[in-house]
Design an enzyme around this catalytic site. Structure first.
Site, short mmCIF file in Angstrom:
data_model
loop_
_atom_site.label_atom_id
_atom_site.label_comp_id
_atom_site.label_asym_id
_atom_site.label_seq_id
_atom_site.Cartn_x
_atom_site.Cartn_y
_atom_site.Cartn_z
N ASN A 130 0.85 -1.19 0.00
CA ASN A 130 0.00 0.00 0.00
C ASN A 130 0.88 1.23 0.00
OD1 ASN A 130 -2.27 1.58 0.03
ND2 ASN A 130 -3.14 0.67 1.89
N HIS A 131 0.34 2.38 -0.41
CA HIS A 131 1.01 3.65 -0.23
C HIS A 131 0.90 4.08 1.22
CE1 HIS A 131 1.88 4.68 -4.45
NE2 HIS A 131 0.77 4.04 -4.73
N THR A 132 1.93 4.70 1.74
CA THR A 132 1.91 5.10 3.14
C THR A 132 0.96 6.25 3.40
OG1 THR A 132 3.87 6.46 2.72
CG2 THR A 132 4.22 4.26 3.63
N PHE B 143 0.18 11.58 -2.86
CA PHE B 143 0.23 10.25 -2.28
C PHE B 143 0.96 9.25 -3.17
CE2 PHE B 143 -3.62 9.78 -4.81
CZ PHE B 143 -3.52 8.49 -5.29
N LEU C 199 6.10 3.10 -0.63
CA LEU C 199 5.21 1.97 -0.41
C LEU C 199 5.60 1.24 0.87
CD1 LEU C 199 5.13 0.44 -4.02
CD2 LEU C 199 3.46 1.99 -2.98
#
Length: 539
Positions: free
Chosen positions: A111-113, A121, A126
């Site tokens: 996921n993206h942080t 974003f 990641l």
């Protein structure tokens, strides 16, 4: 014309002609040679119409990837697994045996942080917790599984489910977000108060144990040597002296009456090595790691403590502590690793009691290392062992957590994941049916469930398991001899482990207390562990 076998690959090896089979095997061989992280089991199939760009790809026997699938990252399967058409699997994803994945499903192990709005974003780094899916799992079409999820064995993810939380073994879940529909497991979790007869039965057991305590201690005491053995006919051990102290404290509220208390204290203190403080003693059980625990707590119950400092921690720097932790066999023998951490944590506790200096930063390094390395998918340290499932992982967690977070009264990093992992392990019949239980395996699931009870997570399932195990445990007692380490059963009759002794008695008495407390009847027992298995933090 498109070959229908690209979209229905389960028919490939039964219907494809020899040329197509050779082409498929040649393609797999060439891919494995070109990509070091790739391997294929027998009768696998990967459609040339799939986009497969994995850093690591390991397919078990008879597993296949259909047309239109999109795979990146690290993907590992067991045997007989399917990735159907237009499925997306990305990031760190591992699935067990016989997992079937429906079309148009997305399993995304990263996921993206998104930690700040100052950076767009998609430009932020990641993170990947990974996804773990057990054996015999059916994943319907259009399912979404998010990063960090663990799915237990025999679960069903209904079509269209959006899975945002771990899925217990045997659960059928559906909806957005996915919720429990029902369980495929046959045993239902009871609710409400404990059965009315349980309190009196537990009280009667406590009365029996106290009334027979002298008999079972006498049975294991050799008057000629003044030493305890685990049971008649075996050699005395350091641990047996400590087990006798624990049992006497628990049931009699005193030191073992077979010897003067001062003599027992002097003997245990005298077995410390003059240079290192390790308890080696003259007896035939050289296990200095466990002796830190059993001797340290036995001396405390006798109103004393170690005579010498423990070089295990007083002479080990923070950097050396980190190196020791890094070198432990977490991914092959998690129990052994936890055994060593338990000793380190207990040696730090003993040093604090004695006022011995521990090198600056060593304790912070121990707890910091454990916090950093706890697996957010299991809540534990290390990996399962393919030979015995979750046994090593769970048993190693108990030892690690007992000597650190529990002993020092600190919160666990991922308590709900611990419960998920323990309950999954408790469903393994090879260890937890009535005739196959032993004290180590049962204690190592009961203590973590008690330690995490305040979460209320899956409380009905925890309570149902505790009731079943408590019923079993109360039936294991042998009159005037106590408990055997291993429960008696048809398969284990005649084994030394099924002979009643001090070790089994000390451990099962503690297990019975924890189980009784989980179902709300511990006060009926009339005792509470105060030694190695004390429920409260030691400090």
């Amino acid at each position: 014309m498109i070959d229908p076998l690209d979209y229905s690959p389960w028919n490939f090896w039964s219907t494809a002609d020899d040329a197509a089979r050779r082409h498929q095997l040649d393609a797999q061989r060439d891919a494995a040679a070109a990509r070091p992280g790739w391997s294929f089991g027998a009768e696998c199939f990967v459609s040339e119409l799939a986009s497969v760009d994995n850093d690591e790809l390991r397919l078990g026997d008879r597993s296949y990837i259909a047309a239109g699938a999109y795979l990146t990252g690290a993907f590992r399967t067991g045997r007989d697994c399917s990735v159907n058409a237009y499925t997306v699997i990305r990031g760190d994803v591992q699935i067990g045996d016989a997992v079937r994945i429906g079309a148009h499903t997305s399993i995304i192990g990263f996921n993206h942080t998104m930690t700040t709005t100052d950076i767009e974003f998609f430009r932020q780094p990641l993170e990947s917790l990974g996804i773990r899916i057990g054996n015999d799992v059916w994943i319907g079409s259009h399912v979404v599984v998010l990063d960090g999820i663990t799915v237990g064995d025999h679960a069903v993810l209904a079509a269209g489910a959006v899975v945002t939380k771990n899925v217990p073994a045997g659960a059928i879940v559906g909806g957005n977000p996915a919720r429990l529909i029902r369980s495929r497991l046959t045993q239902a979790a009871p609710t409400g108060p404990a059965p009315a007869a349980l309190g009196p039965r537990v009280a009667a057991f406590g009365d029996t144990a106290r009334a027979q305590a002298l008999d079972l201690l006498d049975r294991s005491f050799d008057a000629a040597s003044g030493l305890f053995a685990d049971r008649p006919g075996v050699a005395p051990t350091v641990r047996a002296q400590c087990d006798a102290v624990e049992i006497a404290d628990l049931l009699l509220g005193s030191a073992p009456p077979q010897l003067p208390t001062g003599l027992q204290v002097d003997r245990l203190r005298g077995w410390q090595d003059t240079a290192t403080g390790a308890v080696v003693g003259p007896l035939a059980d050289p296990d200095p790691a466990y002796h830190v625990l059993c001797v340290g707590y036995a001396l405390r119950l006798l109103g004393s403590g170690f005579d010498r400092e423990l070089a295990l921690v007083t002479e080990v720097s923070a950097a050396e502590t980190a190196a020791i932790l890094d070198a432990l066999p977490w991914h092959t023998e998690a129990w052994s690793a936890g055994h060593q951490v338990d000793a380190i944590g207990t040696a730090m506790y003993v040093s604090q009691l004695r006022g011995d200096p521990v090198p600056a930063g060593a304790a912070d390094t121990l707890f910091g290392w454990l916090l950093r390395h706890a697996d957010p998918r299991t809540g534990m340290w290390g990996s399962p062992n393919p030979e015995d499932g979750l046994l090593q992982l769970v048993n190693g967690f108990y030892r690690t957590a007992r000597g650190t977070f529990a002993q020092f009264g600190l919160p666990l990093p991922y308590p709900e994941r611990v419960i998920d992992t323990v309950l999954q392990h408790a469903g393994d019949d090879q260890f937890f049916t009535s005739g196959r239980q032993n004290a180590c395996n049962v204690l190592d699931i009961v203590h973590p469930l008690w330690l995490t009870r305040a979460t209320g997570y899956r409380a009905d399932e925890v309570r149902a398991l505790a009731l079943r195990l408590l019923e079993d445990a109360l039936g294991h007692w042998t009159d005037r001899a106590g408990f055997a380490f291993r429960a008696p059963g048809r398969e284990t009759a005649g084994l030394a482990e099924t002979a009643p002794g001090l070790q089994g008695t000390e451990m099962w008495l503690a297990i019975v207390w924890y189980l009784a407390d989980l179902v709300g009847v511990a006060e009926s027992l009339g005792y509470r562990p105060r030694g190695v298995h004390r429920p409260e933090p030691a400090l």
